[in-house]
Design an enzyme around this catalytic site. Structure first.
Site, PDB file in Angstrom:
ATOM      1  N   PRO A 144       0.845  -1.212   0.000  1.00 31.30           N
ATOM      2  CA  PRO A 144       0.000   0.000   0.000  1.00 31.30           C
ATOM      3  C   PRO A 144       0.879   1.260   0.000  1.00 31.30           C
ATOM      4  O   PRO A 144       0.943   1.995   0.980  1.00 31.30           O
ATOM      5  CB  PRO A 144      -0.812  -0.131   1.282  1.00 31.30           C
ATOM      6  CG  PRO A 144       0.025  -0.943   2.195  1.00 31.30           C
ATOM      7  CD  PRO A 144       0.871  -1.848   1.336  1.00 31.30           C
ATOM      8  N   VAL A 178       0.504   4.040  -5.209  1.00 29.88           N
ATOM      9  CA  VAL A 178      -0.634   3.550  -6.006  1.00 29.88           C
ATOM     10  C   VAL A 178      -1.610   2.771  -5.129  1.00 29.88           C
ATOM     11  O   VAL A 178      -2.832   2.993  -5.168  1.00 29.88           O
ATOM     12  CB  VAL A 178      -0.128   2.674  -7.169  1.00 29.88           C
ATOM     13  CG1 VAL A 178      -1.258   1.935  -7.862  1.00 29.88           C
ATOM     14  CG2 VAL A 178       0.631   3.538  -8.191  1.00 29.88           C
ATOM     15  N   GLY A 179      -1.065   1.882  -4.270  1.00 28.76           N
ATOM     16  CA  GLY A 179      -1.936   1.089  -3.396  1.00 28.76           C
ATOM     17  C   GLY A 179      -2.730   1.967  -2.446  1.00 28.76           C
ATOM     18  O   GLY A 179      -3.917   1.721  -2.196  1.00 28.76           O
ATOM     19  N   THR A 230       3.321  -3.630  -5.719  1.00 28.49           N
ATOM     20  CA  THR A 230       4.761  -3.420  -5.592  1.00 28.49           C
ATOM     21  C   THR A 230       5.361  -3.358  -6.996  1.00 28.49           C
ATOM     22  O   THR A 230       4.640  -3.500  -7.994  1.00 28.49           O
ATOM     23  CB  THR A 230       5.424  -4.604  -4.844  1.00 28.49           C
ATOM     24  OG1 THR A 230       5.474  -5.734  -5.744  1.00 28.49           O
ATOM     25  CG2 THR A 230       4.659  -4.991  -3.597  1.00 28.49           C
ATOM     26  N   ALA A 240      -1.191   2.848 -17.412  1.00 31.81           N
ATOM     27  CA  ALA A 240      -2.003   3.054 -16.192  1.00 31.81           C
ATOM     28  C   ALA A 240      -3.459   2.646 -16.473  1.00 31.81           C
ATOM     29  O   ALA A 240      -3.708   1.576 -17.019  1.00 31.81           O
ATOM     30  CB  ALA A 240      -1.865   4.505 -15.730  1.00 31.81           C
ATOM     31  N   LEU A 298      -5.522   3.649 -18.732  1.00 30.40           N
ATOM     32  CA  LEU A 298      -6.004   3.724 -20.125  1.00 30.40           C
ATOM     33  C   LEU A 298      -6.357   2.316 -20.602  1.00 30.40           C
ATOM     34  O   LEU A 298      -5.628   1.363 -20.331  1.00 30.40           O
ATOM     35  CB  LEU A 298      -4.922   4.325 -21.034  1.00 30.40           C
ATOM     36  CG  LEU A 298      -4.510   5.766 -20.769  1.00 30.40           C
ATOM     37  CD1 LEU A 298      -3.397   6.179 -21.740  1.00 30.40           C
ATOM     38  CD2 LEU A 298      -5.696   6.716 -20.880  1.00 30.40           C
ATOM     39  N   ASP A 332      11.200   0.582 -18.383  1.00 29.05           N
ATOM     40  CA  ASP A 332       9.754   0.615 -18.143  1.00 29.05           C
ATOM     41  C   ASP A 332       9.004   0.509 -19.469  1.00 29.05           C
ATOM     42  O   ASP A 332       8.052  -0.269 -19.603  1.00 29.05           O
ATOM     43  CB  ASP A 332       9.374   1.911 -17.409  1.00 29.05           C
ATOM     44  CG  ASP A 332       7.885   1.996 -17.159  1.00 29.05           C
ATOM     45  OD1 ASP A 332       7.233   2.823 -17.819  1.00 29.05           O
ATOM     46  OD2 ASP A 332       7.375   1.200 -16.366  1.00 29.05           O
ATOM     47  N   LYS A 356       6.640  -2.605 -21.096  1.00 30.07           N
ATOM     48  CA  LYS A 356       5.298  -2.404 -21.668  1.00 30.07           C
ATOM     49  C   LYS A 356       5.231  -2.940 -23.100  1.00 30.07           C
ATOM     50  O   LYS A 356       4.270  -3.606 -23.489  1.00 30.07           O
ATOM     51  CB  LYS A 356       4.941  -0.918 -21.624  1.00 30.07           C
ATOM     52  CG  LYS A 356       4.727  -0.432 -20.188  1.00 30.07           C
ATOM     53  CD  LYS A 356       4.684   1.077 -20.107  1.00 30.07           C
ATOM     54  CE  LYS A 356       4.441   1.547 -18.696  1.00 30.07           C
ATOM     55  NZ  LYS A 356       4.581   3.010 -18.536  1.00 30.07           N
ATOM     56  N   GLY A 399       0.634   8.307 -12.777  1.00 27.31           N
ATOM     57  CA  GLY A 399       0.060   9.092 -11.673  1.00 27.31           C
ATOM     58  C   GLY A 399      -0.755   8.151 -10.803  1.00 27.31           C
ATOM     59  O   GLY A 399      -1.374   7.201 -11.315  1.00 27.31           O
TER      60      GLY A 399
HETATM   61  N1  NDP Z   1       3.183   5.503 -10.385  1.00 23.25           N
HETATM   62  C1  NDP Z   1       2.533   5.274 -11.526  1.00 23.25           C
HETATM   63  O1  NDP Z   1       2.050   6.179 -12.232  1.00 23.25           O
HETATM   64  C2  NDP Z   1       2.350   3.858 -11.978  1.00 23.25           C
HETATM   65  C3  NDP Z   1       2.883   2.810 -11.255  1.00 23.25           C
HETATM   66  N2  NDP Z   1       2.703   1.533 -11.728  1.00 23.25           N
HETATM   67  C4  NDP Z   1       3.258   0.425 -10.974  1.00 23.25           C
HETATM   68  O2  NDP Z   1       2.649   0.379  -9.663  1.00 23.25           O
HETATM   69  C5  NDP Z   1       3.548  -0.267  -8.767  1.00 23.25           C
HETATM   70  C6  NDP Z   1       3.662   0.555  -7.493  1.00 23.25           C
HETATM   71  O3  NDP Z   1       4.174   1.799  -7.803  1.00 23.25           O
HETATM   72  P1  NDP Z   1       4.205   2.950  -6.659  1.00 23.25           P
HETATM   73  O4  NDP Z   1       2.977   2.861  -5.809  1.00 23.25           O
HETATM   74  O5  NDP Z   1       4.521   4.222  -7.372  1.00 23.25           O
HETATM   75  O6  NDP Z   1       5.463   2.465  -5.773  1.00 23.25           O
HETATM   76  P2  NDP Z   1       5.737   2.744  -4.222  1.00 23.25           P
HETATM   77  O7  NDP Z   1       7.195   2.565  -4.049  1.00 23.25           O
HETATM   78  O8  NDP Z   1       5.076   4.011  -3.783  1.00 23.25           O
HETATM   79  O9  NDP Z   1       4.966   1.540  -3.444  1.00 23.25           O
HETATM   80  C7  NDP Z   1       5.487   0.260  -3.470  1.00 23.25           C
HETATM   81  C8  NDP Z   1       4.956  -0.453  -2.225  1.00 23.25           C
HETATM   82  O10 NDP Z   1       5.358  -1.814  -2.289  1.00 23.25           O
HETATM   83  C9  NDP Z   1       5.890  -2.201  -1.019  1.00 23.25           C
HETATM   84  N3  NDP Z   1       6.854  -3.280  -1.244  1.00 23.25           N
HETATM   85  C10 NDP Z   1       7.961  -3.247  -1.988  1.00 23.25           C
HETATM   86  N4  NDP Z   1       8.520  -4.473  -2.008  1.00 23.25           N
HETATM   87  C11 NDP Z   1       7.742  -5.280  -1.240  1.00 23.25           C
HETATM   88  C12 NDP Z   1       7.790  -6.660  -0.855  1.00 23.25           C
HETATM   89  N5  NDP Z   1       8.772  -7.450  -1.283  1.00 23.25           N
HETATM   90  N6  NDP Z   1       6.797  -7.152  -0.056  1.00 23.25           N
HETATM   91  C13 NDP Z   1       5.795  -6.344   0.346  1.00 23.25           C
HETATM   92  N7  NDP Z   1       5.694  -5.028   0.034  1.00 23.25           N
HETATM   93  C14 NDP Z   1       6.667  -4.516  -0.754  1.00 23.25           C
HETATM   94  C15 NDP Z   1       6.503  -0.951  -0.459  1.00 23.25           C
HETATM   95  O11 NDP Z   1       6.523  -1.074   0.947  1.00 23.25           O
HETATM   96  P3  NDP Z   1       7.796  -0.494   1.762  1.00 23.25           P
HETATM   97  O12 NDP Z   1       7.690   0.984   1.632  1.00 23.25           O
HETATM   98  O13 NDP Z   1       7.560  -1.036   3.142  1.00 23.25           O
HETATM   99  O14 NDP Z   1       9.010  -1.063   1.061  1.00 23.25           O
HETATM  100  C16 NDP Z   1       5.487   0.105  -0.910  1.00 23.25           C
HETATM  101  O15 NDP Z   1       4.420   0.166   0.021  1.00 23.25           O
HETATM  102  C17 NDP Z   1       4.877  -0.435  -9.538  1.00 23.25           C
HETATM  103  O16 NDP Z   1       4.935  -1.749 -10.042  1.00 23.25           O
HETATM  104  C18 NDP Z   1       4.726   0.537 -10.704  1.00 23.25           C
HETATM  105  O17 NDP Z   1       5.464   0.131 -11.847  1.00 23.25           O
HETATM  106  C19 NDP Z   1       2.004   1.225 -12.866  1.00 23.25           C
HETATM  107  C20 NDP Z   1       1.452   2.239 -13.592  1.00 23.25           C
HETATM  108  C21 NDP Z   1       1.599   3.620 -13.220  1.00 23.25           C
HETATM  109  N1  LIG Z   2       6.835   5.033 -14.343  1.00 20.22           N
HETATM  110  C1  LIG Z   2       5.782   4.659 -15.266  1.00 20.22           C
HETATM  111  C2  LIG Z   2       4.520   4.418 -14.472  1.00 20.22           C
HETATM  112  C3  LIG Z   2       3.470   3.778 -15.302  1.00 20.22           C
HETATM  113  O1  LIG Z   2       3.657   2.668 -15.824  1.00 20.22           O
HETATM  114  C4  LIG Z   2       5.564   5.772 -16.286  1.00 20.22           C
HETATM  115  O2  LIG Z   2       6.179   6.832 -16.115  1.00 20.22           O
HETATM  116  O3  LIG Z   2       4.784   5.571 -17.230  1.00 20.22           O
HETATM  117 NA    NA Z   3      -3.817   0.425 -19.118  1.00 23.48          NA
END
Ligand code: NDP
Ligand SMILES: N[C@@H](CC=O)C(=O)O
Ligand code: NA
Length: 365
Positions: free
Chosen positions: A9, A12-13, A94, A151, A153, A221, A225, A341
């Site tokens: 969480p 994104v989570g 993650t 994302a 889309l 990245d 994709k 985002g």
């Molecule tokens: N940001 C964007 O616009 C987009 C992001 N994504 C994808 O979404 C995913 C998350 O991105 P984002 O939310 O920005 O990343 P963050 O780094 O904000 O969140 C990642 C989360 O994963 C947790 N985590 C990492 N490794 C582990 C593990 N081994 N076990 C359990 N928890 C773990 C982290 O916890 P802790 O802090 O405790 O390590 C953190 O809470 C990525 O795969 C990214 O590619 C996809 C599309 C768009």
């Molecule tokens: N870091 C990626 C997140 C979405 O996949 C991007 O910039 O598009």
């Molecule tokens: Na998509």
């Protein structure tokens, strides 16, 4: 009821949980049959003994992660989920390879998987194939990963529809990175005043970048994709053999942390200014583009020059633009919009969860 456990969480989570809570508190959707029952991050794993409906999500972190229902490890986490009544989905938020390697185990225990994490679908093709095979039954479990490309889309849902109705994919080309789109929309334009490192810093603070922005700037990245799109289209693509242009300065590729990378990037502003000035002098702008070649196996990921009136040169913000050229769409089918985002990514995950609810009889949203 669809039980949902969120791994990671983070940005994104966290946005997903906020959207679930807001959605359930709106009278029109109060019956959303989703209950968050588990959260794990890299430090703690908890399964809630209490079913948290979306209304409870305001306290989700303390309520679940602070609860006594802490589980020791991922295996116990999985077993606790597998015995829950009703349908259960694990949402991997993650960017972890290790977590992605758990998908076959989760699927074999009847757990659905919904994720924006690209690793499970773009690492070794044997994992991709195992995930496909374990989620092929009409009775479920299913894997939905719309947010792994563009994302929220509707890129993968559109591609799936094209493939499943027998269309032939000739080419899929576009700007697949929200980060790199933002960067070049704001840096490679006539009269731009922002330095390259400043644009990267804004992209990171806007939540567009991967946890380590080098995973955006090195092209991986976009390569992931392109690989996912190619594989969904039926091609045996691999990131190991895909030509990818890495625009991270050589000297920064090996620095130990994202923080050190960001602190040293300004040293290379002149380097990027020179690249940009040369493009502008030729009447072009720089854009970072991915291409899936469905005919001649020449898929690629690279920085390229485009005339200023090209569709790829007129994007705004973190917009992606994806053009599907197929037998039925010789003039390409184009999808455009924000491709990065927290909110637009969480939207894609949320929409996938609603698909699971609708498909497995846990009521519609
Ligand atoms: N940001 C964007 O616009 C987009 C992001 N994504 C994808 O979404 C995913 C998350 O991105 P984002 O939310 O920005 O990343 P963050 O780094 O904000 O969140 C990642 C989360 O994963 C947790 N985590 C990492 N490794 C582990 C593990 N081994 N076990 C359990 N928890 C773990 C982290 O916890 P802790 O802090 O405790 O390590 C953190 O809470 C990525 O795969 C990214 O590619 C996809 C599309 C768009
Ligand atoms: N870091 C990626 C997140 C979405 O996949 C991007 O910039 O598009
Ligand atoms: Na998509």
């Amino acid at each position: 009821m669809l039980n949902v456990a969120i791994v990671g969480p983070g940005l994104v989570g966290g946005a997903l949980l906020e959207q679930l809570a807001a959605h359930a508190q709106s009278p029109r959707f109060a019956s959303l049959p989703i209950s968050v029952v588990g959260l794990i991050n890299s430090k703690k794993m908890a399964i809630s003994t209490k079913s948290f409906t979306a209304q409870d999500l305001d306290q989700w972190k303390t309520a679940i992660l602070g609860s006594s229902a802490v589980v020791a490890d991922l295996s116990q986490f999985t077993d606790s989920l597998a015995v829950l009544k009703g349908s259960t989905a694990v949402v991997d938020c993650t960017s972890s390879d290790t977590i992605a390697e758990l998908y076959p185990l989760w699927l074999s225990k009847g757990l659905h998987v919904v994720t924006p994490n690209k690793k499970g679908f773009s690492n070794d093709i044997s994992l991709f194939r195992k995930i496909q095979q374990l989620s092929a039954s009409p009775k479920g479990p299913v894997v939905y990963h719309e947010a792994t490309v563009g994302a929220g889309l509707p890129i993968l849902s559109t591609l799936n529809d094209l493939v499943r109705t027998g269309d032939k994919i000739v080419k899929i080309e576009g700007i697949f990175s929200g980060t790199l789109s933002y960067l070049f929309n704001n840096f490679s334009i006539p009269g731009a005043t922002q330095k390259f490192s400043e644009c990267v810093s804004v992209a990171k603070s806007s939540g567009y970048t991967e946890p380590d922005p080098r995973d955006d700037l090195n092209g991986m990245d976009v390569a992931r994709k392109v690989t996912i799109l190619g594989r969904v289209a039926g091609l045996d693509l691999s990131i190991d053999t895909l030509p990818v242009e890495n625009i991270v300065p050589e000297e920064l590729r090996g620095v130990s942390s994202a923080e050190e990378f960001m602190s040293r990037l300004p040293e290379f502003d002149e380097h990027f200014k020179k690249l940009n000035d040369e493009a502008l002098a030729s009447g072009s702008v720089l854009r970072y583009v991915g291409m899936v070649d469905g005919v001649n196996s020449q898929s690629s990921v690279k920085l390229a020059r485009y005339a200023r009136d090209h569709p790829f040169a007129s994007l705004k913000g973190s917009d992606n633009i994806i053009a599907f050229t197929t037998e039925r769409f010789p003039n390409p089918l184009i999808i455009q919009g924000a491709g990065a985002g927290a909110a637009v990514t969480a939207f894609g995950i949320f929409a996938d969860l609603i698909k699971v609810c609708e498909r497995f009889g846990t009521g519609s949203a």
